[in-house]
Design an enzyme around this catalytic site. Structure first.
Site, PDB file in Angstrom:
ATOM      1  CG  HIS A 191      -0.464   0.138   2.541  1.00 18.02           C
ATOM      2  ND1 HIS A 191      -0.097  -0.954   3.317  1.00 18.02           N
ATOM      3  CD2 HIS A 191       0.118   1.571   3.085  1.00 18.02           C
ATOM      4  CE1 HIS A 191       0.445  -0.324   4.411  1.00 18.02           C
ATOM      5  NE2 HIS A 191       0.506   0.941   4.460  1.00 18.02           N
ATOM      6  N   GLY A 217     -10.658 -13.498 -11.370  1.00 19.94           N
ATOM      7  CA  GLY A 217     -10.900 -12.269 -12.211  1.00 19.94           C
ATOM      8  C   GLY A 217     -12.298 -11.637 -12.212  1.00 19.94           C
ATOM      9  CB  SER A 236       3.226   1.786   6.136  1.00 21.85           C
ATOM     10  OG  SER A 236       1.989   1.784   6.885  1.00 21.85           O
ATOM     11  CG  ASP A 244       0.062  -4.100   2.798  1.00 23.61           C
ATOM     12  OD1 ASP A 244       0.159  -3.763   1.871  1.00 23.61           O
ATOM     13  OD2 ASP A 244      -0.063  -3.612   3.925  1.00 23.61           O
TER      14      ASP A 244
END
Length: 382
Positions: free
Chosen positions: A121, A292, A236, A160
């Site tokens: 992210h 998908g 982060s 992540d």
């Protein structure tokens, strides 16, 4: 009726960014002169530039042996913790700047050839799979004052995690530890850039509060280390470090609310190693099943209002994917996959976890007032 339902669901937009704070303009300030004077850690690494294994990297790093004081931990690890800035500039039709935004986070240099691990992210808009990637650039800021552009190598939204690369020499490399040996109560030190580059190189300390915490983040459940070392937006992608100065976690998220303190979380380094290794080599995690689809949950309330079954309403289907080849289309509602009822996006993720790319399952659909079953073969997530 279907048109009204589609308009209702399309209006539900949930957007969350766990990462670094987004700012209109942030001026980069160098790390402290003390950090600039710190000696870099010399690593004896594999000479294979493109395919060196992270496990080999960890095995070849310098071992410290005993417990270090926090100042010594900082001197050892801080030089390898970088700042990352994601710049998004979207031009208008006459090629003038229409809008600009920046997001800032942290990263860990783990390979002398310039590979940096971070959270997905933190750099997600630079991912070529993202429609904004052509408007996005990445910058990396080192504690020694150097700064350079970075290239997006690979990312994995599910865990992540992401890898980016810079082209600089004489890079200090972090030593990776073993998160499987962690014990609740032992020392934990977090190093990163809370609130952006202005506070780059910030250090907080605490303990390991818990291990193997299951934390729900959007539609994913992550297995995380809990710590009371302060972690804030901008941390982060930074390092959670043990008392030997080894990286044992990648700081990822905090839970904040009135009356709550000390709930920070990090991805265990042992979980991150194999993912990051594949991202470095292939750009994605091989063999992971991919359906998908983009969808929204049909809740019990919506089901009653529109007289349709609960399930996942299909907003879009990715061309060439398993869903596309199976004939699943926009407006369908998925009721079951492989005989298992599907009412939430988490249900789909749980089912996917039991299969691999190439496996075929039955999918029960609701379309135009009727149920139908199609066979779908999972494609490979890239």
């Amino acid at each position: 009726m279907r048109r009204n339902l589609k308009a209702y669901i399309s209006g539900i937009v949930i957007s969350s960014l766990l990462s670094s704070s987004i700012v209109g303009s942030v001026i980069y300030s160098k790390f402290s002169s003390e950090l600039q004077k710190q000696s870099q850690i010399i690593q004896n690494l594999s000479n294979n530039k493109n395919y060196s294994s992270i496990n080999t990297i960890a095995a070849n790093t310098i071992s410290t042996g005993g417990t270090l004081t926090i100042p010594k931990i900082v001197k050892k690890v801080a030089p390898s913790i970088v700042g990352i800035r994601m710049n998004i500039t979207i031009p208008n039709r006459i090629n003038q700047v229409m809008s600009q935004s920046k997001a800032e986070g942290s990263g860990i240099i783990y390979d002398k050839n310039g590979y940096i691990m971070t959270n997905y992210h933190v750099v997600e808009y630079a991912d070529p799979k993202n429609s904004y990637s052509k408007y996005t650039t990445l910058e990396v800021f080192l504690p020694d004052g150097r700064q350079t552009k970075a290239k997006f190598i690979g990312g994995d939204r599910k865990n992540d995690l992401a890898v980016i690369k810079i082209e600089l020499d004489n890079l200090p490399v972090a030593e990776l530890g073993d998160s499987s040996t962690l014990e609740v109560g032992e020392t934990a030190v977090a190093i990163g850039n809370p609130l952006g580059m202005e506070f780059a190189g910030s250090v907080t300390s605490g303990i390991i509060s818990a291990i193997n915490r299951k934390v729900q983040v959007d539609d994913r459940t992550l297995n995380l280390i809990q710590t009371d070392a302060a972690i804030n937006p901008g941390n982060s992608g930074g390092a959670l470090v043990n008392s030997q100065g080894q990286v044992i976690g990648i700081n990822t998220v905090k839970i904040s609310s009135t009356g709550l303190e000390g709930l920070g979380f990090a991805i265990p380094i042992n979980d991150a190693k194999p993912i990051v290794d594949q991202l470095m080599m292939f750009g994605y995690v091989k063999g992971r099943p991919f359906i998908g689809i983009s969808g929204r949950e049909i809740t019990e309330t919506i089901s009653q209002i529109y007289n349709i079954p609960q399930g996942i309403y299909i907003m879009a289907v990715t061309s060439g994917s398993g869903a596309y080849k199976a004939g699943i289309r926009q407006g369908d509602i998925i009721l079951k996959i492989a005989g298992v009822e599907v009412k939430t996006l988490s249900d789909i993720e749980n089912i996917k976890s039991k299969y691999k790319a190439g496996d075929t399952v039955d999918v029960l659909l609701y379309r135009n007032g009727k149920q139908m079953t199609v066979k779908m073969t999972f494609s490979e997530e890239r």
